[in-house]
Structure formats: C-alpha cells, structure tokens
Design an enzyme around this catalytic site. Structure first.
Site, short mmCIF file in Angstrom:
data_model
loop_
_atom_site.label_atom_id
_atom_site.label_comp_id
_atom_site.label_asym_id
_atom_site.label_seq_id
_atom_site.Cartn_x
_atom_site.Cartn_y
_atom_site.Cartn_z
N ASP A 176 -9.64 -2.93 -5.77
CA ASP A 176 -9.03 -2.24 -4.64
C ASP A 176 -9.80 -0.95 -4.34
OD1 ASP A 176 -7.27 -1.00 -2.80
OD2 ASP A 176 -5.54 -1.94 -3.74
N SER B 60 0.83 -1.20 0.00
CA SER B 60 0.00 0.00 0.00
C SER B 60 0.87 1.26 0.00
CB SER B 60 -0.95 -0.04 1.20
OG SER B 60 -1.90 1.00 1.15
N HIS C 243 -7.30 -5.37 -0.98
CA HIS C 243 -6.12 -4.58 -0.65
C HIS C 243 -5.16 -5.28 0.31
CE1 HIS C 243 -3.95 -0.80 -0.58
NE2 HIS C 243 -3.91 -0.82 0.73
#
Length: 454
Positions: free
Chosen positions: A403, A163, A431
C-alpha cells in the site's frame, strides 16, 4: 435536537434496491450543540430480496459505509461490486456523505457561510471537519435511526471503512465503541501517531519504489518527463479552470501510482503530453483537461487542507510532506536536471504541498487558512490507545502489503494495538482492492468475521 428527517425521497433502482435519501441536521460544533447547524446526507439502501415488507426492513441489520478521503462524497451504489456483496449478506446499508462533502453541507471556498471571511475564521471553521466529528455525526444518525429499537444490541450497527473511512472507524472504536456491533476495514488501519513526519518518512520510500516500477516499465518516459517539465518551467501553462500547471503540479500525477492501473494512466498522460510538444510545441486543451480532471483537489478541497491534520493530535503538521520530500534529491527538478541525462525525476505521491494553494484555482482562497492550520498545535485527540487495547468490538481488516498510501509497518502496529482484530494480508491487491476485487475482499472479510480457527 431532533434530526431533520423531513422531505425524504424514496425510489427503486435496478435489481430491487429501495433507496431512501435522508438528511440530518447536526451541530457544526458538538461542544455547542445549540449554535450553528450543518446538514449531513445519508443514502439508505434496502435490498428488496431480503425484505418483503416494512416489518422485514426493520429486522435487517445496518451496515454503514465510510469512504476514503478526507473530503470525498459517495456516489449512488450499484447492485454489483461490494455493495452487492454486502446486500447479499442481508444488510441494509447507509452511505454517508461525510460532513463537508457531496449532498451534505458541502465545504468549498464558494460555499463557506457568509460570516466566515478572514483566514483565521476559515481555519477555525475547517477544524470541525475531521474524523472526530464525522464519528459524532454517525452516532447522531445511529440514535435517530436505531435508538427506538427494543433490544440494545439492535441499536448498534456494523461499519465498513475504506482508507480514510477506516481511520474514522479507529476513532469510532476509541470514543464511541458502544454504537458498534462490528467493524470492517480495507486499507484503513490508521497510524496511531501525533504528527505526520514519521508517516511520510515511511511513505516516501513506497513512492520511490513505485517510481522505480514506473520507469522500469516505461524507460522512455525518463526523457519524456524531463522534456515536459523543461517546457513547463519555461512557459506559463494554464489548465481550463485557470489553475497553473507548474512542474511541481505535473509531478503530483504520481498520486495515482498507488491505485490499480495508476502507473499506466500516468504513462498515457506523459505519452500524450510528449506527443503534443512534438506536434504543436504546446500542450493541447484535451491534455490539459485530462491532467486537471485527474487531480481531485479543486473539486474536493477538504482533501488538500485537512490531509495532514488527520495525523495530528496536539502537534502541528508544519507542511510535513514538503519537508520530508526535500530530503530526497530524486524529487527535485533543480537537482535532477543537473545530473546525468539518464537520471529520472520522480513523481510525488499522496502528499500536500504549500505550492498547491497557488497552483490549484479552487485552493487559492484557502492559502492563508492552510498556513494557519499547518502551524496549529491545538488538534484534539483522534485515538485512545488504552481504549483500543481493551477493545471488545470485532474488527476484521484487509491490509495491503504494498500500500502506497497507508504504510504496512504502521498498519501492523495499529493492528497489534486494537484488541480483537483479525487481518487478511495480501500483496495481490493495492489500496483500491475493495473496488478492484470486491468479491474476494468482502468474502474474506465475512469469513474473518466468523472467527473460526484451526
């Protein structure tokens, strides 16, 4: 300036992992390296199955893990999951608490330096904690640990970013690619934008779709959510740490919709809160505690105050998410409550709002600084598109089609910009796929890294 490597602690944990706790003293501002210093913590792990002695340890390649955020620390990795997959591949690893988090010089209203007092001073101090300086810290540490290796290739290391950690790697590739041997990203292809409005315009559509999935799965929650929000609007409700549970804050539970199991977790909170109102005509301590603990902003305030600036290069965010959400009536209680009984009120996603600096107890001291930063146009570059187009570092990434936090369309633009990038695209994970199915994700990344094509 040498790193402070004194006071290291070394110990062993289950399944043969040697752990070295390392601390480095780095400049707060790399433009003024001899002035104020902060500490950065890195947990160094060596799999003993791959290194029988000190000489073997020196030969193991390094992989550095950069976690999501901004503003989150890294816990002690276990021998299972993706750490185990990485160690089995023959890496020694470094797990960095990014500046301002964890065992690094953590940044919170109660830990600011004594000389940082006014809103203007706080805002200026906080500007040093973005991805550009996280990358500079990585380079500082790399030179400390690997700078004396004989071969230049051995002075480089591999990075894995989840991320926001992937966003940091895109910055790394832009300005310090000379330190990288290879890069792995999971849900971390950063939008190459100068300001976040177009990002939130895209992400809000993904949040709407997740709300539609939620209410289709739990149609009874349409009325439950309205019941709860009606109660919160009519009553002053305080969570255990003295934060305010307003209707707006309650609807921020949708932040979890983008994670595996998030929709079910939110339903359980809604179900319990509705039951409380039926039984006691109030929300119980346990319910309030659960809500407070599910929202990370008090304990990780950098997450709130630096979230929108992570998209800024020479432009101001101007409370981007709040302005974008206002365009959609489905998120507005004032508008939804005037509509038909069957009209649902939608939860918001990974978005930061000005009201949060009133509702969350540990964000209140930074309210003035947050407003200053929201209007700041002096953010320095995070990406160099020309450098990315000429990139020679091998980049392998897992990209999630659905996502909710990193828009797929922008991710594809970034993947097409960064030369030497290969992707694995899936709609079977979301995610947090790295943690949910680490064997598949890491196996795929390592396979991509081989660059074998039919």
């Amino acid at each position: 300036m040498p790193g402070d490597l004194a006071g290291q602690e070394t110990y062993f944990v289950k399944d043969g992992m040697k752990v070295i706790e390392r601390f480095f003293v780095v400049p707060l501002n790399y433009a003024k390296p001899d002035e104020e210093k902060i500490r950065v913590f890195a947990r160094h792990i060596i799999p003993k199955s791959k290194a029988k002695n000190a000489e073997d340890e020196k030969k193991l390649p390094f992989l550095v893990y950069l976690t999501g955020g901004p503003g989150f620390e890294v816990g002690l990795p276990t021998s299972a999951g993706y750490p185990g997959q990485i160690h089995d591949k023959g890496y020694q690893t470094l797990w960095i608490d990014q500046r301002g988090t964890g065992l690094s010089t953590s940044l919170s209203p109660d830990t600011l330096p004594p000389h940082v007092k006014t809103d203007e001073e706080i805002a200026e101090h906080l500007k040093h904690f973005r991805a550009d300086n996280i990358v500079r810290d990585c380079e500082f540490i790399r030179k400390q640990l690997l700078g004396d290796r004989e071969k230049s290739e051995d002075q480089k290391w591999t990075v894995l970013g989840q991320s926001f950690g992937g966003f940091c790697i895109v910055t790394y590739l832009s300005f310090h690619s000379e330190g990288l041997k290879e890069a792995f990203l999971t849900g971390g292809l950063a939008p190459l934008v100068d300001q976040p409005d177009i990002v939130y315009d895209a992400l809000v559509q993904r949040v709407i779709k997740r709300n539609q999935v939620y209410y289709k799965k739990y149609p009874q929650d349409v009325q439950r959510v309205k019941q709860i929000v009606t109660f919160l609007e009519a009553n002053e409700v305080v969570v255990p740490n003295n934060g305010h549970l307003t209707p707006h804050r309650f609807m921020q539970l949708g932040h979890d919709f983008g994670m595996s199991g998030g929709i079910d977790r939110v339903h359980q909170i809604v179900f319990r809160a509705s039951s409380d109102l039926e039984l006691f005509n109030k929300l119980s301590y346990k319910t309030l505690q659960t809500i407070q603990n599910s929202q990370p902003f008090d304990g990780n305030p950098l997450y709130a105050i630096l979230h929108e600036p992570l998209y800024c290069q020479g432009q101001a965010a101007k409370w981007s998410a709040a302005r974008v959400v206002e365009k959609h009536a489905c998120f507005s209680w004032d508008k939804v409550k005037a509509q038909e009984e069957s009209t649902p009120l939608y939860f918001t996603g990974e978005m930061i709002f000005p009201s949060m600096f009133d509702d969350y107890a540990n964000l209140r001291p930074w309210k003035g600084a947050a407003d200053i930063l929201a209007s700041d146009e002096s953010w320095k570059p995070l990406y160099d598109k020309k450098q990315l187009e000429d990139n020679e570092v091998k980049v392998s990434t897992v990209t999630y089609l659905d996502d909710m936090y990193v828009d797929f369309g922008f991710a594809q633009q970034t993947a097409n910009t960064i030369k030497n990038t290969e992707q694995y695209i899936t709609n079977q994970l979301v995610h947090n796929g790295l943690g949910k199915d680490p064997a598949d994700v890491m196996k795929t990344l390592f396979k991509l890294s081989e660059r074998e094509f039919d």
